[in-house]
Structures are given as C-alpha cells and as structure tokens.
Write an enzyme that holds these catalytic residues in place. Structure first.
Site, PDB file in Angstrom:
ATOM      1  N   HIS A 122       6.680   0.333   5.419  1.00  0.00           N
ATOM      2  CA  HIS A 122       6.016  -0.104   4.204  1.00  0.00           C
ATOM      3  C   HIS A 122       6.985   0.020   3.035  1.00  0.00           C
ATOM      4  CE1 HIS A 122       1.995  -1.040   5.556  1.00  0.00           C
ATOM      5  NE2 HIS A 122       1.964   0.072   6.269  1.00  0.00           N
ATOM      6  N   ASP A 152       8.041  -4.589  -1.873  1.00  0.00           N
ATOM      7  CA  ASP A 152       7.128  -5.628  -1.373  1.00  0.00           C
ATOM      8  C   ASP A 152       7.217  -6.915  -2.189  1.00  0.00           C
ATOM      9  OD1 ASP A 152       6.180  -4.104   0.673  1.00  0.00           O
ATOM     10  OD2 ASP A 152       4.225  -3.698  -0.197  1.00  0.00           O
TER      11      ASP A 152
END
Length: 382
Positions: A122, A152
C-alpha cells in the site's frame, strides 16, 4: 476537450487507477470502467464521467469480450499485480498484436519486474521503498505518511495519466501504441527528485524534522492560534521574513539571525507564544494581502468558502451538491468540463457499450444468458 475521442478501458481497481481514469475523463476521454460481477463499484469514489460495464474475466468468454473491446480502444488501464493479466491471456503481447495502436498502461505498486513485483503493498510501503518516507515526520517520532496522497495519487495515478498522454502524443508520429510501466515506488521517487538532487546542498543535513523545509525552521511551519486553529508560515526569503516579524509585533534587532539553526528551537517557542495570543481570524486580518507568506490552515469547508478559491471557481458541485476540486491545470482553449452527473451504477452501460463496440443483439443476449456480462437498469423512485 483535449482528450476528446480517446477511448479508455479502465479495469476496476482501487484509488490510483480510478484517479488516473478520472483525470482522463475530466479532460474529455471516453472512459469505460470494466467492473467485476458482484462488485460494489468504485469505493474510491473517483468515477466521475465514466460508464460501467460488468464483465466476468475469470471465464474465457469474458476474456474474448475484452479482447474485442481492446481491438477498438486507444488505452487499456490495468491496476493488477505483475503477471495477473498474462494468466488471463490478456497480456500486452496478445492485445497489441491485435491492435498495434493500443496503449497498454500498467499501474502497479512495485512495477513489472523485480523481486517485489508480485507482492502486495500500500501507499506507505511504496513510500518506504522509495526512500522518501525516511524524510517525513518529526525527529522525535516515527516517520509518517501524509495520508495516501503521495504514492497512490501523485506517484501512481497522476504520473500514469502523464505517461498515457505522452504515449498518445508519440502515437501521432509513429502510429503505434506502447506499454507503460507506471508504479508507485518509482513514481514517488521521481516526485521527490528535488530532495534527491539537493542532498549535498545543506538543505537536509540535520535529522528529519529539523531542516529548513521539513518543519525545523521557525519560519516554515504551522502554529496554533488562540481559538485552537492553525496558521501556516512559509517566510523563507529575508524580505518576507521581515514582514512576518513585523506582523508578529517583534523586533528584528532583538532576535537571533534568521538562519541561526542553533536558535531555531527557541525561536519556534517564541513564535508559538505570539501566535497563541490571537485567533485565526485576527491573524488573517494582519497578514492577508501581505507578502509575509502567512496563511490560515483551512478546513475543507473553509477552503470552499474562501474568497480566493470562490473567485477562481476552484471547487465544483455535482448534481447532488457534492463538492470536489475542479480539474487542474486550466487549459485556455480546451478546458476540462467534468461531468456533474452521479457516478454510474455497476453495469449501467453494459449493453450500450457493447453495441458501440460492434456486438449485435444476439451476441449480447447470449452473453447475458451465460452470465458473462451483467446489466443494471436504474429504476425511478416514485
């Protein structure tokens, strides 16, 4: 709009890929989100301007449908781990053989090669591997990730969109598509090029959180006000720093030199004591319109209502009165015109899209009977 006529197939995924697809849609591309059967839709809420088609890629018939779609598309955006598309027989060597103009954008965490290419991760993991996480946070605390914005959305979705636009431009010369290996680790590292390239400049010689631009300087940090709110200070240049000192009601000749790092901790305490004596609104009256580089730390609601942002139309509302940032940057001749409609229901446009791509009524009915595709018909609330 700038990307008018560009057809994008976005295989449904989490945050980075939906953001990339939304950028393309905001600037005019026709983006089709390919959802899985049983999907709840885009949980990232980044499907503005997209249509939805439900397709079961676990079955050969579904794979065949996607191959037909890709044969007529400009861009395929896939967000899976390395090797997943190859297992589905949907790798670039197959799809680009059938459509040499296809731009195959692969957006992953660790990239299409390397020992981490097939493992999960992540935003915080990508920040860690890029090296930049070691620079974020206070010296007396653990490194921290700034939400999940940096890897991200910055290093991932945004740079992938840039890669797609560059590939589209190159295709106007070569007539050929190409493969884009966009990943969050290298994207984040690239975003932090300034930090990397200034290692020997003295900007980062102190421990994390004690340098000029990471919160160590008393003139480049935030301060709490009397009402529990915050002001942001960025008065680096001497002339701006002087305006800061004047606004605080202090005297330069009674303070240490601005760049005396040994005095920074004590200076921060002094500035904090001063800021704590007035409310955020009172400080805004003092500093607004000056070059002291002092601004209020706004909440989302305050940012929308702020006079500067309202004058520029920096935030927009959809038909449900939900607020979001206006697409950036502004283009003078072909500005983005983001959709104000609600996000598509999962499978809402399945049959419509297939018809546009040349599927006939009989084929569509058979795909429905075989449960390869799904449709969702919105119902009126009477």
């Amino acid at each position: 709009m700038a990307l008018r006529g560009v057809c994008v197939l976005e295989l449904a995924g989490l945050a980075p890929a939906p953001f990339c697809g939304m950028i393309l849609a905001d600037f005019g591309a026709q983006v089709v989100r390919v959802d899985r059967p049983g999907s709840r839709g885009d949980v990232s809420c980044l499907s503005r301007g997209k249509r939805s088609l439900v397709l079961d890629l676990r079955r050969p018939q579904g794979v065949s449908v996607l191959r037909r779609l890709c044969a007529r598309a400009d861009v395929l955006l896939e967000p899976f781990r390395c090797g997943v598309m190859e297992k589905l027989h949907l790798g670039p060597e197959i799809l680009q053989r059938e459509n040499p103009r296809l731009i195959y954008a692969r957006l992953s965490g660790f990239g299409q090669s390397g020992r981490f290419s097939r493992v999960a991760g992540h935003d915080i993991n990508y920040l860690a591997l890029s090296g930049i996480l070691s620079k974020l946070g206070n010296s007396d605390k653990n490194p921290y990730a700034p939400l999940n914005l940096l890897a991200d959305f910055g290093g991932g979705g945004l740079l992938c969109a840039l890669g797609i636009v560059m590939a589209l431009f190159e295709r106007t010369h070569s007539g050929k598509g190409q493969i884009i290996d966009a990943n969050m680790v290298e994207g984040t590292a690239y975003l932090s090029s300034f930090v990397w390239k200034t290692q020997k400049s003295g900007l980062w010689e102190q421990p994390r959180g004690q340098n000029l631009l990471d919160g160590g300087a008393p003139f480049y940090t935030t301060y709490r006000t009397a009402d529990g709110e915050f002001m942001a200070v960025g008065a680096i240049e001497p002339q701006f720093y002087q305006l800061l000192i004047e606004g605080l009601g202090l005297k330069s000749d009674e303070l240490p030199n601005q760049m005396s790092m040994a005095d920074w901790p004590e200076m921060k305490k002094k500035f904090a004591d001063v800021f704590a004596k007035k409310t955020k609104a009172e400080w805004c009256k003092i500093f607004d319109g000056t070059d002291a580089c002092v601004t209020p730390v706004l909440t989302f609601e305050e940012a929308v209502a702020h006079e500067h942002n309202r004058e520029r139309g920096s935030f927009i509302r959809d038909e449900g009165q939900n607020v979001s940032p206006r697409p950036a940057p502004l283009l003078s001749n072909t500005p983005a015109l983001p959709s104000a409609k609600r996000d598509a229901f999962v499978g809402e446009h399945t049959e419509e899209i297939l018809k546009e791509f040349g599927f006939n009524h009989k084929e569509i009915n058979q795909l429905k009977l075989d449960k390869i595709i799904r449709s969702h018909e919105p119902t009126a609330n009477l």
